[in-house]
Design an enzyme around this catalytic site. Structure first.
Site, PDB file in Angstrom:
ATOM      1  N   GLY A   1       0.702  -1.216  -0.077  1.00  0.00           N
ATOM      2  CA  GLY A   1      -0.018   0.024   0.114  1.00  0.00           C
ATOM      3  C   GLY A   1       0.748   1.370   0.036  1.00  0.00           C
ATOM      4  N   SER A   2       0.517   2.103   0.767  1.00  0.00           N
ATOM      5  CA  SER A   2       0.956   3.597   0.776  1.00  0.00           C
ATOM      6  C   SER A   2       2.459   3.504   1.616  1.00  0.00           C
ATOM      7  CB  SER A   2       0.209   4.624   1.503  1.00  0.00           C
ATOM      8  OG  SER A   2      -0.208   4.226   2.679  1.00  0.00           O
ATOM      9  N   THR A   3       2.722   2.422   2.159  1.00  0.00           N
ATOM     10  CA  THR A   3       3.770   2.170   3.154  1.00  0.00           C
ATOM     11  C   THR A   3       5.098   1.981   2.156  1.00  0.00           C
ATOM     12  OG1 THR A   3       3.864  -0.169   3.222  1.00  0.00           O
ATOM     13  CG2 THR A   3       2.620   1.295   4.972  1.00  0.00           C
TER      14      THR A   3
ATOM     15  N   LYS B   1       7.503   2.911  -0.915  1.00  0.00           N
ATOM     16  CA  LYS B   1       7.719   4.142  -1.679  1.00  0.00           C
ATOM     17  C   LYS B   1       8.639   3.737  -2.299  1.00  0.00           C
ATOM     18  CE  LYS B   1       4.631   6.687   0.561  1.00  0.00           C
ATOM     19  NZ  LYS B   1       3.194   7.179  -0.068  1.00  0.00           N
TER      20      LYS B   1
END
Length: 304
Positions: free
Chosen positions: A292-294, A296
């Site tokens: 997910g957004s974790t 990067k």
């Protein structure tokens, strides 16, 4: 003519006897001089007995010098049944059972065995100093107290899943204790004494074989970072009534693990009080989740 024949027979007999004497003397010389070391070694192996002295397990340190896996010196009870007078065995069983607060039959089982050395397990393992002093004061022949090392974790649950734990015989059973068991485990020493075929102790000098302690291990874990992680995970578990939580701190320059913990945890000093799931599930490396957004993507800065 007859007399000459008799003399020849006497000479032959004498030659045979002399030859036999030469053979016997040669054999004795070979045994006493040439083959002495081998035979002496075989004899010692038949006479010698060992009272084992356990080596200390290697310590585990954090990168900033904190000992997170240490050892405590204790003693264990050992019987040499052949050195114990049969008329005293019942008395010994009663007195030792009283000191250890166990059933007398458990002690009798070891006392009446025909083994050369009998370790009293588990009743006689890792005795308190009070129990050891009380047994030593009895002064019975064939009853010995030998050094034993017990693994302790002074910070209890700190880094518990990564460290793992050891069994009653100081063997690594999980975590780093299992992974590096061959390095952490030392070499057992002994008190060597001599006894006859009946097990009676001989009046020969005893030999002390020094145990070799295991190798120490230093981790990349930083104690201050680890304690901070543990504290915050405990706060999060209490605040959100969570089923589990975990965290990993990594040095981005080297990839070294500076801290790692997961909840629920356990105290490796008393691992038997926890479930298999609590002991074996290091969620920080075991659990999986959607990035997910974790997740990067980091790209280097470039000039176009």
């Amino acid at each position: 003519m007859f007399s000459t024949f008799i003399h020849k027979r006497i000479k032959i007999v004498l030659i045979v006897i002399i030859f036999c004497f030469i053979l016997i003397i040669s054999k004795v010389f070979y045994i006493q001089v040439i083959d002495y070391k081998k035979l002496n070694s075989l004899a010692n192996s038949l006479w010698s007995r060992n009272l084992p002295i356990e080596a200390d397990r290697g310590k585990i340190y954090t990168s900033d010098g904190e000992i997170i896996a240490d050892n405590l010196t204790t003693v264990s009870l050992v019987f040499i049944p052949n050195q114990i007078n049969d008329n005293q065995k019942q008395e010994i069983a009663e007195n030792i059972a009283r000191i250890l607060e166990c059933d007398i039959s458990a002690i009798e089982e070891h006392l009446y065995k025909s083994s050369s050395i009998e370790r009293v397990h588990p009743e006689g393992r890792r005795l308190s100093y009070e129990q050891a002093d009380a047994i030593d004061a009895l002064g019975y022949a064939g009853v010995y107290l030998v050094k034993e090392s017990k693994r302790i974790y002074p910070y209890e649950k700190l880094l518990c899943h990564a460290l793992g734990y050891v069994g009653i015989d100081n063997q690594g059973l999980s975590g780093l204790e299992l992974q590096y068991d061959e390095y952490l485990t030392g070499e057992t020493g002994a008190i060597q004494y001599f006894s006859d075929a009946k097990g009676q102790k001989l009046t020969l000098a005893e030999n002390y074989v020094q145990p070799t302690d295991g190798m120490d291990i230093e981790l990349t874990i930083n104690y201050e970072i680890q304690t901070s992680i543990e504290r915050e995970l405990d706060n999060a578990m209490e605040k959100y009534n969570a089923d589990g939580a975990w965290s990993i701190a990594i040095d981005p320059n080297t990839g070294e693990i500076l801290g790692m913990a997961s909840r629920p945890g356990f105290d490796p000093n008393n691992y038997q009080d926890y479930t298999e799931e609590e002991i074996n599930r290091n969620l920080a490396i075991w659990a999986s989740y959607e990035p997910g957004s974790t997740f990067k993507i980091i790209t280097p800065e470039t000039n176009i």
